[in-house]
Design a protein around this motif. Structure first.
Motif, short mmCIF file in Angstrom:
data_model
loop_
_atom_site.label_atom_id
_atom_site.label_comp_id
_atom_site.label_asym_id
_atom_site.label_seq_id
_atom_site.Cartn_x
_atom_site.Cartn_y
_atom_site.Cartn_z
N ASP A 198 9.80 55.45 27.92
CA ASP A 198 10.51 54.19 27.21
C ASP A 198 9.34 53.56 26.51
N PRO A 199 10.05 53.52 25.09
CA PRO A 199 9.19 53.00 23.81
C PRO A 199 8.50 51.66 24.17
N ALA A 200 9.37 50.66 24.68
CA ALA A 200 8.86 49.46 24.97
C ALA A 200 7.65 49.34 26.01
N PHE A 201 7.99 50.17 27.01
CA PHE A 201 7.00 50.44 28.19
C PHE A 201 5.73 50.92 27.55
N PHE A 202 5.57 51.98 26.67
CA PHE A 202 4.64 52.54 26.13
C PHE A 202 4.02 51.76 25.30
N GLN A 203 4.39 51.01 24.50
CA GLN A 203 3.71 50.01 23.48
C GLN A 203 2.92 49.08 24.58
N THR A 204 3.70 48.50 25.72
CA THR A 204 2.85 47.40 26.44
C THR A 204 1.82 48.15 27.21
N SER A 205 2.14 49.40 27.70
CA SER A 205 1.08 49.93 28.49
C SER A 205 -0.20 50.27 27.48
N THR A 206 -0.05 50.74 26.46
CA THR A 206 -1.09 51.14 25.47
C THR A 206 -1.96 49.88 25.07
N THR A 207 -1.20 48.68 24.65
CA THR A 207 -1.81 47.59 24.37
C THR A 207 -2.66 47.12 25.71
N LEU A 208 -2.22 47.31 26.75
CA LEU A 208 -3.14 46.98 27.84
C LEU A 208 -4.22 47.59 28.15
N MET A 209 -3.99 48.90 27.94
CA MET A 209 -5.31 50.07 28.07
C MET A 209 -6.21 49.34 26.89
N PHE A 210 -5.70 48.99 25.73
CA PHE A 210 -6.58 48.75 24.71
C PHE A 210 -7.61 47.55 25.17
N TYR A 211 -6.85 46.49 25.62
CA TYR A 211 -7.80 45.37 25.82
C TYR A 211 -8.50 45.71 26.97
N THR A 212 -8.29 46.21 27.97
CA THR A 212 -9.18 46.69 29.24
C THR A 212 -10.50 47.59 28.74
N ILE A 213 -10.19 48.50 27.67
CA ILE A 213 -11.16 49.29 27.16
C ILE A 213 -12.07 48.55 26.22
N ALA A 214 -11.52 47.42 25.33
CA ALA A 214 -12.28 46.61 24.54
C ALA A 214 -13.26 45.67 25.44
N SER A 215 -12.75 45.43 26.52
CA SER A 215 -13.32 44.48 27.43
C SER A 215 -14.59 45.23 28.09
N GLY A 246 -12.83 43.55 32.83
CA GLY A 246 -11.81 44.63 31.91
C GLY A 246 -10.46 44.86 32.79
N VAL A 247 -10.55 44.92 33.99
CA VAL A 247 -9.26 45.07 34.63
C VAL A 247 -8.53 43.66 35.08
N LEU A 248 -9.31 43.16 35.93
CA LEU A 248 -8.56 41.77 36.19
C LEU A 248 -8.40 40.75 34.96
N GLY A 249 -9.32 40.86 34.07
CA GLY A 249 -9.17 40.12 33.05
C GLY A 249 -8.03 40.34 31.98
N THR A 250 -7.69 41.68 32.21
CA THR A 250 -6.13 42.10 31.46
C THR A 250 -4.93 41.32 32.08
N LEU A 251 -5.18 40.82 33.26
CA LEU A 251 -4.04 40.03 33.81
C LEU A 251 -3.55 39.17 32.70
N GLU A 252 -4.53 38.48 31.72
CA GLU A 252 -4.05 37.51 30.68
C GLU A 252 -3.21 37.97 29.91
N GLU A 253 -3.32 39.46 29.34
CA GLU A 253 -2.48 39.99 28.59
C GLU A 253 -1.24 40.29 28.95
N LEU A 254 -1.18 40.78 30.34
CA LEU A 254 -0.26 41.17 31.25
C LEU A 254 0.84 40.08 31.27
N CYS A 255 0.32 38.73 31.59
CA CYS A 255 1.20 37.60 31.76
C CYS A 255 1.75 37.36 30.31
#
Length: 260
Positions: free
Chosen positions: A134-151, A22-31
Motif C-alpha cells: 500500500d503506497p501510503a503505508f509504505f510512505q509512513t513506514s519509511t518515514t518512521l524508519m528514517f526518524y528512528t535511524i536518524a535518532s 530512537g524507537v520510543l522517541g518515534t512515537l512523536e512522529e507516529l502520532c
C-alpha cells in the motif's frame, strides 16, 4: 512490544539509548502521521517517564493525540524505573513487565493505550510485504524508519565504543540527512557529541546527504542496496564537508547492527 534483537558487537547500554530515543522517541512522529494512533489516544493527557539506572531517562507526554519527547523524568505522571539497561531493553522486546514507582492508579494507560501505540509503531517498523504494497503505508513506514535511524545515529555516536571513535573525527557542525520529497533531520556535532534534531530550523548546514527517493532509502535501510554504489549512480547526493559524511556513514553501519 518492539522485538528488537541484540546482536554480537552491540552493548545493552547503547541499545537502551537507541530504544528510548530512537524507537520510543518515534512515537512523536507516529502520532503526527497516523490517524489510528491519534484515535488510540483520544483526548487523554498523560506523561510517562522512563528512568534507566546507569542509562537514559526521558518522558513521553501524550496530549489530545499528540506526543512530545523530552529528556528527564521530572514532570511525569507515571514513572517506570529500570535497575539496568537490560531490564529496559527487556520491556522493549516484551520479556520484562515494568512496575511504576509513581502513578500506580494510572497504570491502565500503560496496559491499554500505550501498548496499542507501540504495537502500531511495530507494525510500521517491522512491516509485512502485504502492508508495504500500500503506497501510503509504505510512505509512513519509511518515514518512521528514517526518524528512528536518524535518532539512533546520535545515540551510537555518543554511547557505542566504535561509534564514539567515528564521532571523535567529526568536527563541530551540522549534517543534514534527508529523503527527497520526504523527511529531513539534522545531526548536530559539538565537541564530538551528536544530537539529532528532528524538526530542522535555520541551522547552518556543513554537510548534506540526500536519498534520491523513498524507495532508495528503504532499500538502503533494509540492506538491499549499497550506499557507495548509490553514491556512484547519483541516487544518493552528497554535499559540503565530505569527511563529516564519511564518519557519519561509519556510524550508520553500526545502526544496522542494533536495529537488525
Amino acid at each position: 512490544m518492539m522485538h528488537m534483537k541484540n546482536l554480537h558487537g552491540t552493548d545493552q547500554r547503547t541499545m537502551a539509548f537507541i530504544n528510548l530515543y530512537g524507537v520510543l522517541g518515534t512515537l512523536e512522529e507516529l502520532c503526527a502521521l497516523d490517524s489510528h494512533a491519534k484515535d488510540i489516544l483520544g483526548e487523554k493527557r498523560i506523561a510517562v517517564g522512563f528512568q534507566v539506572s546507569g542509562g537514559p531517562s526521558a518522558t513521553l507526554t501524550f496530549d489530545h493525540g499528540a506526543c512530545t519527547f523530552s529528556e528527564g523524568v521530572e514532570r511525569c505522571d507515571i514513572k517506570l524505573p529500570f535497575s539496568t539497561p537490560e531490564k529496559f531493553n527487556g520491556m522493549i522486546d516484551g520479556t520484562v513487565t515494568p512496575f511504576p514507582s509513581k502513578g500506580l492508579t494510572k497504570v491502565r494507560f500503560l496496559t491499554k493505550e500505550f501498548i496499542a501505540l507501540t504495537d502500531q509503531l511495530t507494525k510500521y517498523l517491522r512491516a509485512s510485504e502485504a502492508d508495504l504494497s500500500d503506497p501510503a503505508f509504505f510512505q509512513t513506514s519509511t518515514t518512521l524508519m528514517f526518524y528512528t535511524i536518524a535518532s539512533a545515529i546520535s545515540q551510537i555516536g555518543n554511547e557505542d565504543r566504535i561509534g564514539q571513535a567515528s564521532a571523535s573525527y567529526i568536527p563541530d557542525g551540522v549534517i543534514q540527512l534527508s529523503i527527497k520529497g520526504g523527511p529531513t533531520a539534522m545531526i548536530e556535532a559539538k565537541n564530538h557529541r551528536l544530537k539529532t534534531i528532528k524538526q530542522p530550523g535555520t541551522q547552518a548546514v556543513s554537510a548534506r546527504m540526500e536519498f534520491g527517493s523513498m524507495e532508495i532509502a528503504r532499500d538502503l535501510f533494509e540492506g538491499r542496496r549499497n550506499s557507495l554504489a548509490c553514491i556512484g549512480t547519483g541516487e544518493i547526493c552528497l554535499g559540503g564537508r565530505v569527511p563529516m559524511l564519511d564518519n557519519m556513514n561509519r556510524i550508520l553501519d553500526r545502526v544496522a547492527l542494533y536495529l537488525a
